[in-house]
Design a protein around this motif. Sequence first.
Motif, short mmCIF file in Angstrom:
data_model
loop_
_atom_site.label_atom_id
_atom_site.label_comp_id
_atom_site.label_asym_id
_atom_site.label_seq_id
_atom_site.Cartn_x
_atom_site.Cartn_y
_atom_site.Cartn_z
N GLU A 128 -0.16 35.48 29.75
CA GLU A 128 -0.70 36.00 28.50
C GLU A 128 0.32 36.92 27.80
OE1 GLU A 128 -4.63 37.77 28.75
OE2 GLU A 128 -4.88 37.06 26.69
N ASP A 132 1.64 36.34 24.07
CA ASP A 132 1.49 37.35 23.01
C ASP A 132 2.83 37.72 22.40
OD1 ASP A 132 -1.21 37.27 23.40
OD2 ASP A 132 -1.32 39.13 24.55
N TRP A 167 -3.06 32.17 31.64
CA TRP A 167 -4.22 32.96 31.21
C TRP A 167 -5.47 32.11 31.00
CZ3 TRP A 167 -5.84 31.28 26.45
CH2 TRP A 167 -4.90 30.55 25.72
N ALA A 168 -5.32 30.80 31.01
CA ALA A 168 -6.46 29.90 30.83
C ALA A 168 -7.01 29.40 32.16
CB ALA A 168 -6.06 28.71 29.96
N THR A 171 -10.48 31.10 33.83
CA THR A 171 -10.98 32.19 32.99
C THR A 171 -12.03 31.73 31.99
OG1 THR A 171 -9.24 31.77 31.35
CG2 THR A 171 -8.77 33.41 33.06
N GLY A 172 -12.17 30.42 31.82
CA GLY A 172 -13.08 29.93 30.78
C GLY A 172 -12.46 30.00 29.39
N ARG A 173 -11.23 30.47 29.30
CA ARG A 173 -10.54 30.52 28.00
C ARG A 173 -9.61 29.32 27.89
NH1 ARG A 173 -7.37 35.75 28.43
NH2 ARG A 173 -6.82 35.35 26.26
N VAL A 174 -9.58 28.74 26.70
CA VAL A 174 -8.76 27.56 26.45
C VAL A 174 -7.97 27.82 25.16
CG1 VAL A 174 -8.87 25.10 25.85
CG2 VAL A 174 -10.36 26.00 27.62
N PRO A 175 -6.72 27.40 25.08
CA PRO A 175 -5.96 27.60 23.83
C PRO A 175 -6.62 26.84 22.68
CG PRO A 175 -4.50 26.85 25.60
CD PRO A 175 -5.91 26.72 26.11
N SER A 209 -9.20 25.73 32.72
CA SER A 209 -10.60 25.81 32.26
C SER A 209 -11.08 24.53 31.58
CB SER A 209 -10.80 27.03 31.36
OG SER A 209 -10.59 28.23 32.09
N ASN A 214 -15.67 20.57 27.39
CA ASN A 214 -14.53 20.59 26.47
C ASN A 214 -13.54 19.43 26.69
OD1 ASN A 214 -12.92 21.32 28.69
ND2 ASN A 214 -12.88 23.49 28.18
#
Length: 246
Positions: A128, A132, A167-168, A171-175, A209, A214
């Motif tokens: 991450e 960033d 970071w994905a 975590t349940g986060r996807v780009p 994730s 998805n």
Amino acid sequence: MRRLVVGNWKMNGMAADLGALGPVLEAAGAPGAAEAAICPPATLIAALAARVAGRIGVGGQDCHAAAKGAHTGEISAPMLIDAGATLVILGHSERRRDRGEDDAAIGAKIAAAQGAGLRVILCVGETEVERDAGRTGDVVSGQFRAALAAAVAVDPARFDLAYEPVWAIGTGRVPAMEDIAAVHAQLGREIAAAFGVAGQGVRILYGGSVTAANAAAIFAVAGVGGALVGGASLKPAEFAAIIRAA
Ligand code: PGA
């Protein structure tokens, strides 16, 4: 090209879980289905290979760079083959993080794995902080080039790449889909530069994730040649749905 969906069970799974794979085998056996594989913990490779009998692939989650020797606790590429594996995940971010694996070590493992006859799935991806800082492109290209250089000679016919933003993972986060498209396009250019026309069959999987919810949207992104699935691969019905979406 035929998409590849790989389940990475990580440090999960007991012998009893192998009995629940009916939905996965059914999805993978449907006409025109994507290629599917599961990479269980090493303790289950032989039993899984016997259970699936070639209907899906079976792989390791890592291998040592040497074929045998005094390396307590390690598993070599010829041993994976002997147990019934046909592929191996290398350079997963959890091993880079937990075991300090660097690109040079990963390259040596690629050479060992292909030398033994395994298909390799090389994982690359930014943290991450790197994302960033706008360094995603540099990081993934750097990991790819360094591992290939260390491996010396890579056979593109037995090689796939997995883009897994660190970071994905889990975590349940996807780009954003356009971000996935941009990274896959860049990695496609890296593959073309490294292998020329011989690299046309190299698939770039997305990982991080991926779920049944998805998967279709991710597979619709240009350049996505499959998925590397962690948590959702532990649930047979959900993994089967991801295979169908591919
Ligand atoms: P996840 O893991 O699907 O649980 O995010 C993906 C991976 O680490 O390969």
